[in-house]
Write a protein that holds these residues in place. Structure first.
Motif, PDB file in Angstrom:
ATOM      1  N   ALA A 100     -18.527   2.900   0.443  1.00  0.00           N
ATOM      2  CA  ALA A 100     -18.188   3.344   1.796  1.00  0.00           C
ATOM      3  C   ALA A 100     -17.436   2.239   2.535  1.00  0.00           C
ATOM      4  N   GLN A 101     -17.885   0.998   2.364  1.00  0.00           N
ATOM      5  CA  GLN A 101     -17.209  -0.130   2.996  1.00  0.00           C
ATOM      6  C   GLN A 101     -15.798  -0.299   2.424  1.00  0.00           C
ATOM      7  N   LEU A 102     -15.641  -0.198   1.121  1.00  0.00           N
ATOM      8  CA  LEU A 102     -14.318  -0.308   0.507  1.00  0.00           C
ATOM      9  C   LEU A 102     -13.394   0.808   0.984  1.00  0.00           C
ATOM     10  N   LEU A 103     -13.922   2.004   1.121  1.00  0.00           N
ATOM     11  CA  LEU A 103     -13.121   3.124   1.596  1.00  0.00           C
ATOM     12  C   LEU A 103     -12.656   2.895   3.031  1.00  0.00           C
ATOM     13  N   ARG A 104     -13.543   2.376   3.876  1.00  0.00           N
ATOM     14  CA  ARG A 104     -13.162   2.083   5.260  1.00  0.00           C
ATOM     15  C   ARG A 104     -12.095   0.999   5.316  1.00  0.00           C
ATOM     16  N   LEU A 105     -12.162   0.018   4.427  1.00  0.00           N
ATOM     17  CA  LEU A 105     -11.168  -1.056   4.427  1.00  0.00           C
ATOM     18  C   LEU A 105      -9.818  -0.590   3.892  1.00  0.00           C
ATOM     19  N   TRP A 106      -9.812   0.313   2.939  1.00  0.00           N
ATOM     20  CA  TRP A 106      -8.570   0.770   2.316  1.00  0.00           C
ATOM     21  C   TRP A 106      -7.937   1.946   3.032  1.00  0.00           C
ATOM     22  N   PRO A 126      -6.674   2.491   6.137  1.00  0.00           N
ATOM     23  CA  PRO A 126      -5.388   2.264   6.820  1.00  0.00           C
ATOM     24  C   PRO A 126      -4.235   2.024   5.838  1.00  0.00           C
ATOM     25  N   THR A 127      -4.490   1.321   4.755  1.00  0.00           N
ATOM     26  CA  THR A 127      -3.459   1.066   3.757  1.00  0.00           C
ATOM     27  C   THR A 127      -3.036   2.352   3.076  1.00  0.00           C
ATOM     28  N   LEU A 128      -4.000   3.180   2.702  1.00  0.00           N
ATOM     29  CA  LEU A 128      -3.681   4.455   2.063  1.00  0.00           C
ATOM     30  C   LEU A 128      -2.933   5.376   3.022  1.00  0.00           C
ATOM     31  N   GLY A 129      -3.305   5.344   4.281  1.00  0.00           N
ATOM     32  CA  GLY A 129      -2.598   6.151   5.276  1.00  0.00           C
ATOM     33  C   GLY A 129      -1.160   5.700   5.454  1.00  0.00           C
ATOM     34  N   ALA A 130      -0.951   4.387   5.463  1.00  0.00           N
ATOM     35  CA  ALA A 130       0.411   3.859   5.611  1.00  0.00           C
ATOM     36  C   ALA A 130       1.265   4.232   4.403  1.00  0.00           C
ATOM     37  N   TRP A 131       0.731   4.074   3.205  1.00  0.00           N
ATOM     38  CA  TRP A 131       1.498   4.429   2.004  1.00  0.00           C
ATOM     39  C   TRP A 131       1.728   5.929   1.919  1.00  0.00           C
ATOM     40  N   VAL A 187       4.652   6.549   4.248  1.00  0.00           N
ATOM     41  CA  VAL A 187       5.892   6.098   3.609  1.00  0.00           C
ATOM     42  C   VAL A 187       6.323   7.084   2.529  1.00  0.00           C
ATOM     43  N   GLY A 188       5.382   7.575   1.751  1.00  0.00           N
ATOM     44  CA  GLY A 188       5.705   8.543   0.716  1.00  0.00           C
ATOM     45  C   GLY A 188       6.232   9.849   1.289  1.00  0.00           C
ATOM     46  N   ALA A 189       5.633  10.319   2.373  1.00  0.00           N
ATOM     47  CA  ALA A 189       6.081  11.571   2.994  1.00  0.00           C
ATOM     48  C   ALA A 189       7.483  11.422   3.573  1.00  0.00           C
ATOM     49  N   VAL A 190       7.745  10.306   4.235  1.00  0.00           N
ATOM     50  CA  VAL A 190       9.085  10.057   4.780  1.00  0.00           C
ATOM     51  C   VAL A 190      10.089   9.915   3.650  1.00  0.00           C
ATOM     52  N   GLY A 191       9.713   9.253   2.576  1.00  0.00           N
ATOM     53  CA  GLY A 191      10.602   9.124   1.418  1.00  0.00           C
ATOM     54  C   GLY A 191      10.897  10.470   0.783  1.00  0.00           C
ATOM     55  N   LEU A 192       9.914  11.336   0.718  1.00  0.00           N
ATOM     56  CA  LEU A 192      10.125  12.671   0.168  1.00  0.00           C
ATOM     57  C   LEU A 192      11.092  13.476   1.027  1.00  0.00           C
ATOM     58  N   VAL A 193      10.920  13.406   2.342  1.00  0.00           N
ATOM     59  CA  VAL A 193      11.831  14.111   3.244  1.00  0.00           C
ATOM     60  C   VAL A 193      13.244  13.547   3.112  1.00  0.00           C
TER      61      VAL A 193
END
Length: 56
Positions: A11-17, A19-24, A27-33
């Motif tokens: 749970a702690q690792l998920l909370r830390l990761w 924001p990073t997963l959201g940012a990537w 970026v992936g969604a914008v790259g796809l568009v």
């Protein structure tokens, strides 16, 4: 609740990761568009919307 389901360490690792997963993901969604020139989304972007004007 989440820590009981998957354990406190994960749970702690998920909370830390998260924001990073959201940012990537963003970026992936914008790259796809950008790569597919997805008109459904780009019709609502003011600058790019002029690119799709119809000559009717």
């Amino acid at each position: 609740m989440l820590s009981k389901a998957i354990g406190p360490r994960y749970a702690q690792l998920l909370r830390l990761w998260f924001p990073t997963l959201g940012a990537w993901g963003t970026v992936g969604a914008v790259g796809l568009v950008y790569a597919t020139d997805w008109r459904l989304i780009l019709d609502y972007v003011p600058y790019i919307n002029g690119k799709f004007k119809k000559d009717e």
